[in-house]
Motif scaffolding. Structure first.
Motif, PDB file in Angstrom:
ATOM      1  N   THR A  22      42.553  25.133  42.994  1.00 38.37           N
ATOM      2  CA  THR A  22      41.336  25.943  42.933  1.00 38.37           C
ATOM      3  C   THR A  22      41.667  27.371  42.517  1.00 38.37           C
ATOM      4  O   THR A  22      40.984  27.954  41.665  1.00 38.37           O
ATOM      5  CB  THR A  22      40.618  25.941  44.293  1.00 38.37           C
ATOM      6  N   LEU A  23      42.725  27.934  43.093  1.00 40.62           N
ATOM      7  CA  LEU A  23      43.134  29.287  42.713  1.00 40.62           C
ATOM      8  C   LEU A  23      43.532  29.345  41.245  1.00 40.62           C
ATOM      9  O   LEU A  23      43.219  30.318  40.543  1.00 40.62           O
ATOM     10  CB  LEU A  23      44.289  29.757  43.599  1.00 40.62           C
ATOM     11  N   SER A  24      44.207  28.319  40.778  1.00 37.45           N
ATOM     12  CA  SER A  24      44.596  28.267  39.369  1.00 37.45           C
ATOM     13  C   SER A  24      43.359  28.246  38.467  1.00 37.45           C
ATOM     14  O   SER A  24      43.279  28.995  37.491  1.00 37.45           O
ATOM     15  CB  SER A  24      45.466  27.034  39.107  1.00 37.45           C
ATOM     16  N   ILE A  25      42.398  27.410  38.805  1.00 37.28           N
ATOM     17  CA  ILE A  25      41.170  27.323  38.003  1.00 37.28           C
ATOM     18  C   ILE A  25      40.416  28.646  38.021  1.00 37.28           C
ATOM     19  O   ILE A  25      39.953  29.130  36.982  1.00 37.28           O
ATOM     20  CB  ILE A  25      40.275  26.173  38.517  1.00 37.28           C
ATOM     21  N   LEU A  26      40.304  29.258  39.199  1.00 37.77           N
ATOM     22  CA  LEU A  26      39.602  30.544  39.291  1.00 37.77           C
ATOM     23  C   LEU A  26      40.306  31.625  38.469  1.00 37.77           C
ATOM     24  O   LEU A  26      39.650  32.464  37.839  1.00 37.77           O
ATOM     25  CB  LEU A  26      39.470  30.973  40.753  1.00 37.77           C
ATOM     26  N   ALA A  27      41.627  31.606  38.470  1.00 40.77           N
ATOM     27  CA  ALA A  27      42.374  32.589  37.674  1.00 40.77           C
ATOM     28  C   ALA A  27      42.123  32.369  36.186  1.00 40.77           C
ATOM     29  O   ALA A  27      41.962  33.337  35.429  1.00 40.77           O
ATOM     30  CB  ALA A  27      43.863  32.516  37.997  1.00 40.77           C
ATOM     31  N   TRP A  28      42.078  31.104  35.749  1.00 36.70           N
ATOM     32  CA  TRP A  28      41.801  30.841  34.328  1.00 36.70           C
ATOM     33  C   TRP A  28      40.375  31.261  33.965  1.00 36.70           C
ATOM     34  O   TRP A  28      40.145  31.774  32.856  1.00 36.70           O
ATOM     35  CB  TRP A  28      42.029  29.371  33.988  1.00 36.70           C
ATOM     36  N   VAL A  29      39.432  31.073  34.874  1.00 39.13           N
ATOM     37  CA  VAL A  29      38.056  31.531  34.626  1.00 39.13           C
ATOM     38  C   VAL A  29      38.045  33.055  34.485  1.00 39.13           C
ATOM     39  O   VAL A  29      37.384  33.600  33.587  1.00 39.13           O
ATOM     40  CB  VAL A  29      37.116  31.056  35.752  1.00 39.13           C
ATOM     41  N   ALA A  30      38.787  33.739  35.342  1.00 31.20           N
ATOM     42  CA  ALA A  30      38.858  35.205  35.253  1.00 31.20           C
ATOM     43  C   ALA A  30      39.491  35.633  33.929  1.00 31.20           C
ATOM     44  O   ALA A  30      39.041  36.622  33.327  1.00 31.20           O
ATOM     45  CB  ALA A  30      39.643  35.767  36.430  1.00 31.20           C
ATOM     46  N   VAL A  31      40.498  34.909  33.464  1.00 35.79           N
ATOM     47  CA  VAL A  31      41.112  35.223  32.161  1.00 35.79           C
ATOM     48  C   VAL A  31      40.065  35.096  31.056  1.00 35.79           C
ATOM     49  O   VAL A  31      39.977  35.960  30.169  1.00 35.79           O
ATOM     50  CB  VAL A  31      42.335  34.311  31.887  1.00 35.79           C
TER      51      VAL A  31
END
Length: 176
Positions: A22-31
């Protein structure tokens, strides 16, 4: 009782992997959001030059480069988030205490420090050189630039602890 404890352990391990993912996905969304923000910075500069210059190539190129410069801190923060997304993705797969993750943490920390330096020093100096009227200060240490830079230094400290944990894990793995 032992089987129940094992089941709980596996259950919590699966929960951690899910939270890392989930943290990985959220970080990619922020990118992705930051990429849109960068396009806004660049587009604003190029669009302004287009209407002022009548589509001459040199002013448009100048506007493009100034837009990239102004977006520099955002670009560096996006790079840090991409590093953290990769880090969390690998942690979700069970690769936690590895040299690759240590390198990724340090790269993310470096990106945050560069974002602060770009915001506080490089942008004001370059904009002063090109004569932009909004930039008369040589340095512009805002709370945000200072906070991002300090987070980068704190992550370097965390990476040092992480490096010690990797060494301890490697020592423990030799005994097993």
């Amino acid at each position: 009782m032992g089987a129940a404890m094992t089941g709980e352990s596996n259950s919590s391990g699966a929960g951690k992997a899910g939270s890392y993912d989930t943290l990985s996905i959220l970080a990619w969304v922020a990118v992705a959001i930051l990429a849109v923000n960068v396009s806004y910075f660049v587009g604003e500069e190029v669009g302004g030059q287009y209407f002022e210059s009548g589509a001459d190539i040199l002013p448009l190129l100048n506007g493009f480069l100034i837009g990239l410069l102004k977006a520099g801190p955002t670009i560096f923060i996006a790079c840090a988030l991409a590093d953290f997304a990769s880090f969390f993705g690998r942690c979700g797969k069970g690769d936690v205490f590895t040299a690759r993750n240590l390198k990724t943490l340090r790269q993310g920390a470096d990106s945050l420090i560069w974002a602060a330096v770009t915001s506080a020093v490089i942008i004001p100096v370059v904009l002063g050189w090109v004569g932009e009227e909004n930039s008369r200060n040589i340095f512009s240490f805002t709370d945000l630039a200072l906070g991002v830079g300090l987070m980068g230094f704190a992550l370097h400290g965390l990476a040092s602890v992480f490096e010690d944990a990797i060494a301890l894990k490697d020592d423990n793995d030799q005994f097993v």
